[in-house]
Design a protein around this motif. Structure first.
Motif, PDB file in Angstrom:
ATOM      1  N   ASP A 109      -1.788   1.282  -2.928  1.00  0.00           N
ATOM      2  CA  ASP A 109      -3.111   1.090  -2.350  1.00  0.00           C
ATOM      3  C   ASP A 109      -3.104   1.620  -0.915  1.00  0.00           C
ATOM      4  N   PRO A 110      -3.280   2.910  -0.744  1.00  0.00           N
ATOM      5  CA  PRO A 110      -3.173   3.505   0.599  1.00  0.00           C
ATOM      6  C   PRO A 110      -4.206   2.935   1.578  1.00  0.00           C
ATOM      7  N   GLU A 111      -5.396   2.555   1.066  1.00  0.00           N
ATOM      8  CA  GLU A 111      -6.414   2.007   1.988  1.00  0.00           C
ATOM      9  C   GLU A 111      -5.950   0.677   2.568  1.00  0.00           C
ATOM     10  N   LEU A 112      -5.397  -0.170   1.692  1.00  0.00           N
ATOM     11  CA  LEU A 112      -4.860  -1.449   2.135  1.00  0.00           C
ATOM     12  C   LEU A 112      -3.740  -1.217   3.156  1.00  0.00           C
ATOM     13  N   ALA A 113      -2.889  -0.212   2.873  1.00  0.00           N
ATOM     14  CA  ALA A 113      -1.786   0.100   3.788  1.00  0.00           C
ATOM     15  C   ALA A 113      -2.337   0.447   5.161  1.00  0.00           C
ATOM     16  N   LYS A 114      -3.392   1.283   5.188  1.00  0.00           N
ATOM     17  CA  LYS A 114      -3.978   1.681   6.476  1.00  0.00           C
ATOM     18  C   LYS A 114      -4.530   0.473   7.220  1.00  0.00           C
ATOM     19  N   SER A 115      -5.246  -0.412   6.485  1.00  0.00           N
ATOM     20  CA  SER A 115      -5.843  -1.542   7.201  1.00  0.00           C
ATOM     21  C   SER A 115      -4.775  -2.520   7.672  1.00  0.00           C
ATOM     22  N   LEU A 116      -3.666  -2.630   6.920  1.00  0.00           N
ATOM     23  CA  LEU A 116      -2.561  -3.483   7.375  1.00  0.00           C
ATOM     24  C   LEU A 116      -1.961  -2.950   8.676  1.00  0.00           C
ATOM     25  N   LEU A 117      -1.832  -1.625   8.744  1.00  0.00           N
ATOM     26  CA  LEU A 117      -1.283  -1.014   9.959  1.00  0.00           C
ATOM     27  C   LEU A 117      -2.235  -1.255  11.129  1.00  0.00           C
ATOM     28  N   ASN A 118      -3.536  -1.136  10.871  1.00  0.00           N
ATOM     29  CA  ASN A 118      -4.546  -1.398  11.885  1.00  0.00           C
ATOM     30  C   ASN A 118      -4.434  -2.815  12.404  1.00  0.00           C
ATOM     31  N   VAL A 161       6.212  -7.864   9.378  1.00  0.00           N
ATOM     32  CA  VAL A 161       6.113  -7.887   7.919  1.00  0.00           C
ATOM     33  C   VAL A 161       4.883  -7.104   7.449  1.00  0.00           C
ATOM     34  N   ARG A 162       3.835  -7.014   8.286  1.00  0.00           N
ATOM     35  CA  ARG A 162       2.640  -6.269   7.882  1.00  0.00           C
ATOM     36  C   ARG A 162       2.938  -4.776   7.773  1.00  0.00           C
ATOM     37  N   VAL A 163       3.820  -4.298   8.652  1.00  0.00           N
ATOM     38  CA  VAL A 163       4.192  -2.880   8.574  1.00  0.00           C
ATOM     39  C   VAL A 163       4.991  -2.628   7.299  1.00  0.00           C
ATOM     40  N   ILE A 202       4.002  -0.203   4.184  1.00  0.00           N
ATOM     41  CA  ILE A 202       4.881   0.810   3.573  1.00  0.00           C
ATOM     42  C   ILE A 202       4.905   0.623   2.059  1.00  0.00           C
ATOM     43  N   ALA A 203       5.030  -0.647   1.639  1.00  0.00           N
ATOM     44  CA  ALA A 203       5.100  -0.931   0.201  1.00  0.00           C
ATOM     45  C   ALA A 203       3.844  -0.461  -0.524  1.00  0.00           C
ATOM     46  N   HIS A 204       2.663  -0.671   0.091  1.00  0.00           N
ATOM     47  CA  HIS A 204       1.422  -0.264  -0.567  1.00  0.00           C
ATOM     48  C   HIS A 204       1.177   1.237  -0.468  1.00  0.00           C
ATOM     49  N   ALA A 205       1.858   1.896   0.465  1.00  0.00           N
ATOM     50  CA  ALA A 205       1.673   3.344   0.619  1.00  0.00           C
ATOM     51  C   ALA A 205       2.425   4.114  -0.462  1.00  0.00           C
ATOM     52  N   VAL A 222      -0.793   7.674   4.959  1.00  0.00           N
ATOM     53  CA  VAL A 222      -1.363   6.473   5.570  1.00  0.00           C
ATOM     54  C   VAL A 222      -1.113   6.443   7.075  1.00  0.00           C
ATOM     55  N   GLY A 223      -0.569   7.524   7.606  1.00  0.00           N
ATOM     56  CA  GLY A 223      -0.408   7.618   9.051  1.00  0.00           C
ATOM     57  C   GLY A 223       0.959   7.260   9.590  1.00  0.00           C
TER      58      GLY A 223
END
Lengths: 315, 488
Positions: free
Chosen positions: B322-331, B274-276, B280-283, B364-365
């Motif tokens: 929020d691309p930053e949030l998206a990146k940290s979620l992926l991390n 669900v985090r991925v 995606i949603a925040h990206a 976002v990668g």
């Protein structure tokens, strides 16, 4: 002559047989289920199965090929999956648009191209020739859909002389029908005429340098008589070849122009049938077009023989 | 001389305008031609866009605002346990072939739609019906296997119209219904014509004739409107030219909403974390997609529900850009080097929108592999085969949040809690209770990030400024002409 005719006919029949096999096999391989296209995203599995059975999609392959081929002789090509009307009726409705359009465009382009080509050839290198060559260059370069939109802008939107598109139908009178086909025919003819004019010019130029032309002139014929009686006839072979190719193109390839003028022609029928996976229609229309093209080539071959006696004598 | 000719023109113009009788026929443009004209045997929206409310009518019908109103059923009563609907039919209704419409026809139509060999595209609408019985010629009782809050709305769909046994077999090419317009002619590939039915049971429409013309090319549609060959184009295919029509006093531009939730559908069996999905949603920047792919037309949505519905709640905040949030979620999820397959069907919202989304995901990668599919291929591989990671599609069926309760449905969301809510909703008729349930359901799928929720597809139409009564919104896909008229 008879032998010439027979070999041509045999090659015609073999081409058709090969084409029918290729068309049938290729369209069998194409993925996609027509039933799910028709019933959409909420269809239940049983509704899909019921529809497939209804459409005869469960019959064996060989049986379906023979039913299809014999259909061409009996005129029963089956029913369109999506329109649910006989395919022969569908094709008939489209032919009354596409065929007159192709003939009109062809007549128009020939009527322009041959005189223009002859004028250019007889005045080679002079101002008339240069301007004709320039104009035909432009005619080839300008895409016909762009030219079509240009015609619509002027004659439909601004002047309102012609409808912007659509086909009024022949039952509303010959005039209404011709009126809807005028702009599309012009849009199609300009490019074809440009090509044909250039071919006519170069073919005539070539014959004008032949010895028999000098002989004709020497025996006292005027330049005009020489060109019309001797040069043109000998220049006709390449012109006829182009004519045959153009007719085939106009019949099937008018799809872009049909789209610009939203004409219900054969090209759009194929396009629509492909997007809806109505492959039974695609199959028959493509086969019909192959037939038309092969037939036109055959007629062109016969015309060669009529123009060039050497072909008739060759055994 | 010049002055005089000017005066002559002015006088002629003055004489001419009142001399014209009020126009009573209309030519409507549609981009897609219906494959056939039988609404009970195909899913194509174009069928309903021609025949719904014009040629065919059901027991109930949708109004322009999506409300369910009486149609062939004048009134109805519902048994206390909510399982028996007794409909009283309008008296004096005839089909266009002159035969009368009665309870037998209702029974025939519904039994046909729910039969085993039925090819109805929305067979699920009839799934709960266990019996249809004729009480007298104007009364019919329908028994359900349980209460169904949506039953009256189900009966308003184009797939549930009342047809006659004598004429239904040929309805694909010669539709015979009970509506205010009678089918006249279909020139395949070009147009469908209909004329007012003189013996119509209800209020006669202002129009005497209507033609639906099919123009698929956007440029040709523009030219046909400008040239006056088309009076109205309710779903105009060239949104980039709408500003030009808006500035022209001869036309009105009508922008409304449809039932089409356009979503970045996600295969929940392949993107399981669900985090991925949340990443995606925040990206995604919805406004970029609406501007870039839809010329600015479309309403952002944060869940699978139409914003014009009173029960809609705005949940776009759950998936704010929020691309930053998206990146940290992926991390956080420990995901790197993620490549997802993005399958795109033909409409421009998907093709144009897909490229924008691909660029936003790359930022976002997340890499995407785009494949463009025709509808047939899309239905085969994505919808039925479920062989995809992401796809973009507009779900145009009204009130279709129930698809999230079907674990086998192509995005494969399997949540028992949601399924329970949906089951409760199906048997709840009380409006306040329904609102509460629908709020919970909308929130649940939004917070589970089942799919990327993009925007509600707009209905953008162009019409002659003198036409009134065309539907602004599209609660169902229809061009209801019953209330359409010319003002001069």
């Amino acid at each position: 002559m008879l032998r010439y005719l027979l070999t041509r006919l045999l090659s015609l029949a073999l081409t058709l047989l090969a084409a029918s096999l290729v068309i049938f096999v290729v369209l069998e391989i194409v993925p996609g289920d027509v039933a799910s296209v028709m019933l959409g995203m909420n269809a239940t599995e049983e509704a899909l199965a019921a529809l497939r059975e209804q459409l005869g999609l469960n019959d064996p392959l060989v049986l379906r090929y023979f039913t299809w081929i014999t259909g061409f002789f009996t005129g029963d090509l089956g029913m369109s999956y999506t329109y649910r009307v006989p395919i022969s009726q569908l094709i008939g409705q489209r032919l009354v648009v596409s065929l007159p359009l192709a003939l009109l465009a062809l007549a128009l382009s020939t009527l322009i191209a041959i005189p223009v080509g002859l004028i250019a050839a007889t005045r080679a290198g002079k101002a008339a020739d240069t301007s004709i060559m320039g104009a035909t260059q432009l005619g080839i370069a300008v895409p016909n859909f762009w030219f079509a939109m240009f015609l619509v802008l002027i004659f439909a939107i601004n002047l309102r002389w012609f409808p912007s598109g659509g086909f009024a139908g022949w039952d509303n009178g010959l005039f209404a029908g011709l009126k809807s086909l005028t702009l599309p025919a012009i849009a199609l003819a300009v490019q074809q005429a440009s090509i044909m004019a250039r071919v006519t010019r170069s073919a005539t130029l070539e014959t004008l340098h032949q010895d028999y032309i000098r002989t004709a002139r020497a025996k006292g014929l005027t330049k005009r008589q020489t060109v019309l009686r001797h040069a043109l006839r000998n220049a006709m072979i390449p012109v006829l070849t182009i004519l045959g190719l153009q007719f085939s193109f106009l019949l099937a390839g008018a799809i872009i122009i049909e789209n610009v003028f939203f004409l219900p022609g054969l090209g759009r029928l194929i396009f629509q049938a492909i997007t809806q996976n109505d492959l039974i229609v695609v199959k028959s229309v493509v086969m019909l077009l192959v037939f038309a093209i092969v037939l036109v080539n055959f007629l062109v071959d016969l015309a060669y023989a009529a123009i060039d006696p050497r072909l008739r004598l060759r055994t | 001389m010049f002055q005089r000719s000017k005066i002559t023109v002015a006088v002629l113009a003055l004489c001419a305008s009142p001399a014209f009788a009020q126009q009573t026929d209309i030519t409507l443009g549609m981009q897609l031609e219906p494959p056939n004209l039988d609404p009970t045997g195909g899913a194509a929206a174009a069928i309903d866009e021609v025949v719904y409310a014009n040629i065919f009518e059901g027991l109930t019908r949708f109004g322009p605002d999506g409300s369910v109103n009486p149609a062939l059923a004048e009134s109805w009563t519902i048994s206390d346990d909510g399982t028996v609907y007794t409909f009283t039919l309008q008296d004096g209704v005839t089909f266009h072939d002159g035969s009368s419409m009665d309870a037998e026809d209702v029974k025939f139509s519904l039994d046909r739609a729910r039969a085993e060999d039925s090819t109805n595209a929305q067979k699920a609408l009839f799934a709960g019906i266990t019996d249809v019985s004729v009480i007298d010629p104007l009364t019919v009782a329908i028994t359900l296997d349980g209460p169904n809050g949506l039953f009256l709305s189900n009966m308003a769909w184009g797939d549930a119209v009342i047809v006659a046994p004598e004429s239904i077999e040929t309805a694909a090419t010669n539709p015979i219904g009970t509506g205010p317009f009678k089918f006249a002619n279909w020139v395949q590939g070009d147009r469908v014509e209909m004329v007012a039915y003189p013996d119509y049971w209800g209020t006669a429409p202002a129009l005497t004739a209507a033609t639906f013309k099919f123009i698929s090319d956007p440029t040709a549609a523009f030219a046909a409107m400008m040239a006056g060959d088309i009076d109205a184009f309710p779903n105009f295919p060239a949104p980039e030219t709408l500003a030009q029509f808006d500035a022209d006093p001869r036309f009105t531009v009508v922008v409304g909403s449809t039932e089409g939730e356009t979503i970045l559908s996600t295969n929940n069996k392949s993107v399981t974390d669900v985090r991925v999905r949340e990443a995606i949603a925040h990206a995604i920047n919805r406004q970029d997609i609406i501007d870039g792919a839809m010329f600015g037309y479309g309403t952002p949505i944060g869940t699978h529900f139409a914003p014009h519905n009173p029960d809609y709640i705005d949940l776009t905040g759950n998936s704010a850009y929020d691309p930053e949030l998206a990146k940290s979620l992926l991390n956080e999820a420990g995901v790197s080097d993620l490549t997802l397959r993005l399958a795109l069907p033909p409409p421009s919202y998907a093709r144009r929108g897909g490229e924008i989304i691909a660029a936003q995901l790359r930022a976002v990668g997340i890499e995407t592999e785009i494949s463009n599919l025709e509808w047939a291929g899309w239905l085969e591989t994505v919808f039925r085969g479920k062989d995809f990671d992401l796809t973009i599609v507009s779900h145009s069926e009204p009130m279709d949040i129930g698809i999230y309760a079907r674990p086998e449905y192509y995005f494969q969301y399997d949540n028992a809690e949601f399924q329970d809510l949906n089951a409760t909703l199906a048997v709840t008729a009380d409006p306040a209770m329904r609102t509460e349930l629908l709020t919970k359901m909308q929130t649940m799928i939004s917070e589970d990030y089942v799919n990327g929720y993009l925007f509600q597809l707009a209905k953008t139409g162009v019409a002659n400024a003198n036409i009134e009564g065309l539907w602004e919104n599209a609660p169902t896909q229809a061009n209801d002409l019953t209330g359409v008229s010319w003002t001069q």
